[in-house]
Design an enzyme around this catalytic site. Structure first.
Site, short mmCIF file in Angstrom:
data_model
loop_
_atom_site.label_atom_id
_atom_site.label_comp_id
_atom_site.label_asym_id
_atom_site.label_seq_id
_atom_site.Cartn_x
_atom_site.Cartn_y
_atom_site.Cartn_z
N ARG A 144 54.73 19.08 31.50
CA ARG A 144 55.57 18.86 32.68
C ARG A 144 56.66 19.92 32.83
O ARG A 144 57.76 19.62 33.28
CB ARG A 144 56.20 17.47 32.66
N ARG B 255 60.23 18.68 38.79
CA ARG B 255 61.56 18.30 39.26
C ARG B 255 62.75 18.78 38.46
O ARG B 255 63.86 18.79 38.96
CB ARG B 255 61.64 16.77 39.39
N ARG C 187 59.95 21.92 47.26
CA ARG C 187 59.12 20.71 47.26
C ARG C 187 59.12 19.97 48.60
O ARG C 187 58.07 19.57 49.09
CB ARG C 187 59.61 19.81 46.12
N ASP D 225 47.47 17.00 39.21
CA ASP D 225 47.80 15.69 38.64
C ASP D 225 46.54 15.03 38.11
O ASP D 225 45.43 15.34 38.57
CB ASP D 225 48.48 14.78 39.67
N TYR E 191 45.57 3.18 35.60
CA TYR E 191 46.14 3.16 36.96
C TYR E 191 45.22 2.45 37.95
O TYR E 191 45.67 1.69 38.81
CB TYR E 191 46.42 4.59 37.44
#
Ligand code: CP3
Length: 352
Positions: free
Chosen positions: A28, A32, A41, A77, A154
């Protein structure tokens, strides 16, 4: 392989070969925590940003420029393949992947058709843009996919979970259905990562981030078989294969039988103890990301401890034990990279 890449410390460390300096990158690392990413973004789903190759290429390269890390990780992702085949999944900012209509019955297998190259052209376009930019620098691009158990969590839960209640109960009550689901997800992961390698990625990482929710016997029964199938399908591509999971201390020895070349380790297990559990395989990790948020001294002390435990044996890629936290000061990570490059000794010798 181009000469510059064959000397890559990351690719060499994956094979436990001597390196010119100890390699480091951060899970990661894009995203952000970087102001340049936040500036670019805008709003909207991360899946829309991922579907724009110029944006995704820039997000992939930002941490490489800023930190001088030894690898780029593709800006994508783990839910991209299931999204691309139309399962019905989105990623909600601050929450994570969300499925409107979760996986419940055999009929839901029909929502997971094969992945075609045309479904993910934006991903392969991004790989080509990134590797063109990195050409000659010797910095490899790492491609990735989510492992079947983690992606299944998920799809079955419908979103992030702390308990993994639904996914465990589906696996234990309807094992044949759960195995069929994981098989479909293995096919998607194989197609997704093979396409990334064909488009220039020179290593891959399989994220089984939530495998630590399983007992060793559950891992062996449900997660390991599709993981093994993925690793063996990728073997002919001759790129190093990294397998990572959080909270997998008791699973490391099983993970080492998956066919992966490198086992990613979180901060719960000292890196020397982890090495003993994975036999001769290389390891990647394992600085606690919570110690890297703002305090330089705390972060560097903890990084020095990882380096001390790692010692001189070849086959250690420095990384965090999980992803960079969004509130992390990039200046702390820059200091960690400098420290690893200066003081890291694992495998440091004259490269052949
Ligand atoms: O630097 C990089 O690693 C960038 C590429 C990357 C992303 N996701 C982009 C992303 C990678 C390697 C991932 C993998 C991923 N995605 C995992 C495995 C790694 C891990 O952390 O264990 C998992 C479990 C996911 C699923 C997912 N996607 C989550 C849990 C979230 C966070 C939700 C949130 O907003 O807190 C995402 C969204 C996501 N994927 C973001 C990024 C940069 C942040 C959201 C945004 O910018 O909108």
């Amino acid at each position: 392989m181009p000469r510059a890449l064959s000397q890559s410390p990351l690719l060499r460390a994956c094979r436990s070969l001597p390196v010119s300096h100890m390699p480091v990158w951060f899970m990661r690392q894009a995203g952000r925590s970087l102001p340049e990413y936040r500036a670019m973004r805008g709003s909207g789903s991360i899946l829309d940003a991922i579907a724009r190759p110029e944006i995704a290429c820039e997000a992939t390269l930002q941490p490489v420029r800023r930190y001088g890390v030894d690898a780029a990780i593709l800006f994508s992702d783990i839910v991209v393949p299931v999204h691309a085949v139309g399962f019905g999944i989105d990623v909600v900012q601050g929450r994570g992947p969300v499925v409107e209509d979760p996986f419940r019955t055999k009929a839901d297998l029909g929502r997971l058709r094969d992945l075609e190259l045309t479904d993910i052209e934006y991903v392969t376009d991004t790989c080509r843009l990134v590797t063109a930019e990195l050409d000659g620098t010797g910095t490899p691009l790492i491609g990735f996919a989510g492992a079947p158990f983690t992606v299944a969590s998920y799809l079955v839960e419908g979103g992030p979970t702390r308990t993994f209640l639904q996914v465990k109960s589906l696996a234990l009550r309807e094992p044949a259905l759960f195995e069929a689901l994981c098989d479909r997800l293995a096919d998607l992961a194989i197609a997704f990562m093979s396409a990334q390698v064909a488009a220039g990625a020179s290593a891959i990482q399989l994220f089984d981030s939530w495998a630590g929710a399983l007992t060793p016997s559950q891992y062996e029964r449900f997660a390991l078989p599709p993981t093994r199938r993925i690793m063996s399908a990728l073997e002919p591509l001759e790129v190093p294969r990294i397998l990572y999971g959080l909270g997998t201390g008791e699973l490391l020895a099983l993970m080492a039988t998956s066919g992966a070349d490198v086992i990613g380790v979180d901060w719960h297990v000292p890196i020397d103890a982890a090495r003993a559990r994975v036999g001769g395989l290389a390891v990647q990790g394992n600085l606690d990301p919570a110690l890297c948020v703002d305090d330089h001294v705390v972060a560097l002390d903890a990084a020095r401890e990882v380096l001390a435990r790692s010692g001189e044996r070849a086959g250690h890629i420095f990384n965090l034990g999980h992803g960079v936290l969004p509130m992390t000061d990039p200046g702390v990570l820059a200091d960690v990279v400098a420290l690893v490059h200066e003081e890291g000794r694992a495998g440091v010798g004259v490269p052949s």
